[in-house]
Design a protein around this motif. Structure first.
Motif, PDB file in Angstrom:
ATOM      1  N   VAL A 135       0.849  -1.188   0.000  1.00 26.79           N
ATOM      2  CA  VAL A 135       0.000   0.000   0.000  1.00 26.79           C
ATOM      3  C   VAL A 135       0.888   1.241   0.000  1.00 26.79           C
ATOM      4  CG1 VAL A 135      -1.920  -1.119   1.169  1.00 26.79           C
ATOM      5  CG2 VAL A 135      -0.128  -0.042   2.527  1.00 26.79           C
ATOM      6  N   ASP A 136       0.337   2.323  -0.498  1.00 27.26           N
ATOM      7  CA  ASP A 136       1.041   3.607  -0.495  1.00 27.26           C
ATOM      8  C   ASP A 136       0.768   4.341   0.814  1.00 27.26           C
ATOM      9  OD1 ASP A 136       1.974   3.145  -3.066  1.00 27.26           O
ATOM     10  OD2 ASP A 136       0.201   4.047  -3.991  1.00 27.26           O
ATOM     11  N   GLY A 137       1.779   5.045   1.308  1.00 27.97           N
ATOM     12  CA  GLY A 137       1.604   5.837   2.513  1.00 27.97           C
ATOM     13  C   GLY A 137       1.468   5.022   3.774  1.00 27.97           C
ATOM     14  N   TRP A 138       2.174   3.890   3.823  1.00 32.68           N
ATOM     15  CA  TRP A 138       2.111   3.044   5.024  1.00 32.68           C
ATOM     16  C   TRP A 138       3.061   3.604   6.079  1.00 32.68           C
ATOM     17  CZ3 TRP A 138      -1.180   0.052   7.160  1.00 32.68           C
ATOM     18  CH2 TRP A 138      -0.824  -0.871   8.142  1.00 32.68           C
ATOM     19  N   PHE A 140       3.069   6.834   9.566  1.00 30.58           N
ATOM     20  CA  PHE A 140       2.277   7.725  10.417  1.00 30.58           C
ATOM     21  C   PHE A 140       3.109   8.933  10.792  1.00 30.58           C
ATOM     22  CE2 PHE A 140       0.915   9.226  14.605  1.00 30.58           C
ATOM     23  CZ  PHE A 140      -0.418   9.498  14.347  1.00 30.58           C
ATOM     24  N   PRO A 148      -3.374   4.816   8.779  1.00 27.08           N
ATOM     25  CA  PRO A 148      -3.648   3.821   7.720  1.00 27.08           C
ATOM     26  C   PRO A 148      -3.858   2.449   8.347  1.00 27.08           C
ATOM     27  CG  PRO A 148      -1.309   4.329   7.808  1.00 27.08           C
ATOM     28  CD  PRO A 148      -1.950   5.207   8.831  1.00 27.08           C
ATOM     29  N   ILE A 150      -4.826  -1.799   7.710  1.00 29.63           N
ATOM     30  CA  ILE A 150      -5.011  -3.005   6.889  1.00 29.63           C
ATOM     31  C   ILE A 150      -5.820  -3.992   7.712  1.00 29.63           C
ATOM     32  CG2 ILE A 150      -3.866  -4.980   5.803  1.00 29.63           C
ATOM     33  CD1 ILE A 150      -1.503  -3.197   5.194  1.00 29.63           C
ATOM     34  N   GLY A 178     -12.717   1.565   1.350  1.00 30.52           N
ATOM     35  CA  GLY A 178     -11.576   2.450   1.558  1.00 30.52           C
ATOM     36  C   GLY A 178     -11.955   3.911   1.520  1.00 30.52           C
ATOM     37  N   GLY A 198      -8.939   7.905  10.437  1.00 27.76           N
ATOM     38  CA  GLY A 198      -8.304   6.695   9.927  1.00 27.76           C
ATOM     39  C   GLY A 198      -8.860   6.319   8.569  1.00 27.76           C
ATOM     40  N   LYS A 199      -8.166   5.412   7.896  1.00 24.22           N
ATOM     41  CA  LYS A 199      -8.586   4.982   6.559  1.00 24.22           C
ATOM     42  C   LYS A 199      -8.114   3.561   6.313  1.00 24.22           C
ATOM     43  CE  LYS A 199      -8.199   6.173   1.655  1.00 24.22           C
ATOM     44  NZ  LYS A 199      -7.577   7.084   0.663  1.00 24.22           N
ATOM     45  N   VAL A 201      -6.686   1.057   4.034  1.00 25.77           N
ATOM     46  CA  VAL A 201      -5.897   1.186   2.806  1.00 25.77           C
ATOM     47  C   VAL A 201      -5.614  -0.150   2.131  1.00 25.77           C
ATOM     48  CG1 VAL A 201      -4.822   3.323   3.581  1.00 25.77           C
ATOM     49  CG2 VAL A 201      -3.728   1.132   4.126  1.00 25.77           C
ATOM     50  N   VAL A 212      -1.933  -1.753  11.959  1.00 26.23           N
ATOM     51  CA  VAL A 212      -1.526  -0.356  11.772  1.00 26.23           C
ATOM     52  C   VAL A 212      -0.003  -0.334  11.684  1.00 26.23           C
ATOM     53  CG1 VAL A 212      -3.529   0.589  12.959  1.00 26.23           C
ATOM     54  CG2 VAL A 212      -1.473   0.015  14.270  1.00 26.23           C
TER      55      VAL A 212
END
Length: 400
Positions: A135-138, A140, A148, A150, A178, A198-199, A201, A212
């Motif tokens: 994933v992109d942007g994993w 904080f 993000p 999962i 998502g 939060g999201k 991803v 996380v």
């Protein structure tokens, strides 16, 4: 010269060698090709040295349940237990699950104003190398907080086909979920409350939890649960051979449990490997026996033609010229064996391949089995050539 020397060539012996060699080679090729064709059933990865991951916990008993009521936790792994696990020959890497040590409350707003769903939440983290989702942007950043997440694909399936179907709610795809805004309320031991968006991803097939980034887990535990040191209660282990009997014996002796049915599918994969190895070994033995059959036939043939061979050598023919006739015969026979074996393999494969369609298998490449057969027949031919040349050379040296 060939008319002279071929008078004692036994077509029956050559045919016997060819059939035996073809049967042995065909068994080897079928074993290799079948293994390649069915291996995706037991593994999502295509290489022979695939990675297998097991999630390990300790068994929960009555005593541990009673202790947990009084704030004790006997199901965590000590450092000695971790070192003992890392020292096992079938272990490649060991990762620890880190759990959030503070209360979390999750809120989902479907309308953008009114909160539709509220529930208690939990977070876990593992080292990034054990995550099977890219994933992109994993990461904080506390300056721009956004968590993000999962989650397991099983959670989405439970919602779509369990909760949503029974409650008349809409089903959600991975892309749609998502886009759902999530707000988390994080509560510290000192009463601090923060609301962090939060999201979701990505979704994981390997990890049946809510993951996380480790950077967020370290930051949040230090902020909301300072001074709390908790040992891991779950481990993720990368193993080289999950079907190994010694691994199961070690787990039983230590009182460990393996989550899911990964061990069962891995045992099936291991048994498939063992069966294919036995089949290939039988084929190699038959090929080796056929090699000796041809050597014996050639030696008998040379023995019958000893006088003629000696006369040819005395007339001025070189050992290379005399042996070349027999070498060409062997090369032609082995080439025919290789071609017939490939054709037979294609026929056999076309017979069992339709049965694999129920597993959504299209069949692997034909090239590895073909190259393996070429290597085997090449080694057999090289051995035959060396034996012929050595026998003719021995007659040459006797004459000299």
């Amino acid at each position: 010269m060939w008319r002279l020397l071929s008078r004692h060539v036994s077509k029956t012996q050559l045919a016997g060698f060819a059939v035996a060699n073809m049967v042995g080679l065909l068994i080897v090729l079928i074993g290799l090709q079948f293994y390649e064709d069915v291996r995706p059933v037991f593994s999502d990865e295509d290489s022979f040295m695939r990675k297998d991951y097991l999630v390990i916990t300790k068994k929960v008993g009555n005593l541990s349940s009673i202790k947990s009521l009084f704030g004790g936790n006997t199901n965590t792994f000590s450092e000695e237990e971790l070192e003992g696990l890392r020292s096992q020959p079938w272990v490649r890497k060991v990762g620890e699950f880190t759990t959030s040590n503070y209360p979390i409350y999750g809120m989902i707003s479907l309308s953008g104003q009114n909160v539709s769903l509220r529930t208690s939440f939990f977070f876990e983290s593992v080292p990034d190398e054990f995550i099977d989702t890219e994933v992109d942007g994993w990461d904080f950043d506390p300056e721009k907080p956004m968590i993000p997440i999962i989650v397991s694909k099983d959670y989405l399936s439970l919602y779509n086909f369990g909760f949503a179907a029974s409650q008349g709610m809409p089903q959600l795809s991975e892309k749609m979920i998502g886009m759902v805004p999530i707000m988390f309320r994080l509560t510290g031991s000192d009463g601090t409350r923060d609301y962090v968006p939060g999201k979701i991803v990505g979704f994981s097939n390997r990890l049946n939890t809510i993951i996380v980034p480790e950077s967020f887990m370290r930051w949040s535990n230090a902020r909301y649960a300072p001074g709390v040191v908790d040992r891991p209660s779950r481990l993720i282990v990368e193993v080289s051979n999950p079907g190994d009997v010694k691994m199961q014996q070690y787990m039983d002796s230590c009182g460990y449990e393996i989550a899911g049915d990964k061990i069962n599918s891995s045992k099936a994969s291991y048994m498939l490997t063992v069966v294919m190895a036995i089949v290939i070994a039988v084929g190699l033995v038959i090929s080796l026996l056929s090699f000796f059959i041809l050597i014996l036939s050639i030696y008998l043939l040379l023995q019958k033609n000893t006088r003629k061979l000696q006369d040819l050598l005395l007339l001025g023919y070189s050992p290379a010229q005399v042996s070349g006739l027999y070498i060409r015969m062997v090369v032609y026979v082995n080439a025919a064996v290789y071609v017939v074996s490939l054709v037979s393999l294609a026929i056999v494969r076309s017979m069992y391949l339709p049965y694999l369609e129920s597993f959504a298998l299209d069949g692997a490449s034909f090239l590895p089995a073909s190259l393996s057969g070429l290597l085997i027949i090449g080694l057999i031919t090289a051995g035959n050539i060396v034996a012929i040349r050595r026998k003719i050379a021995s007659l040459w040296y006797v004459e000299k």
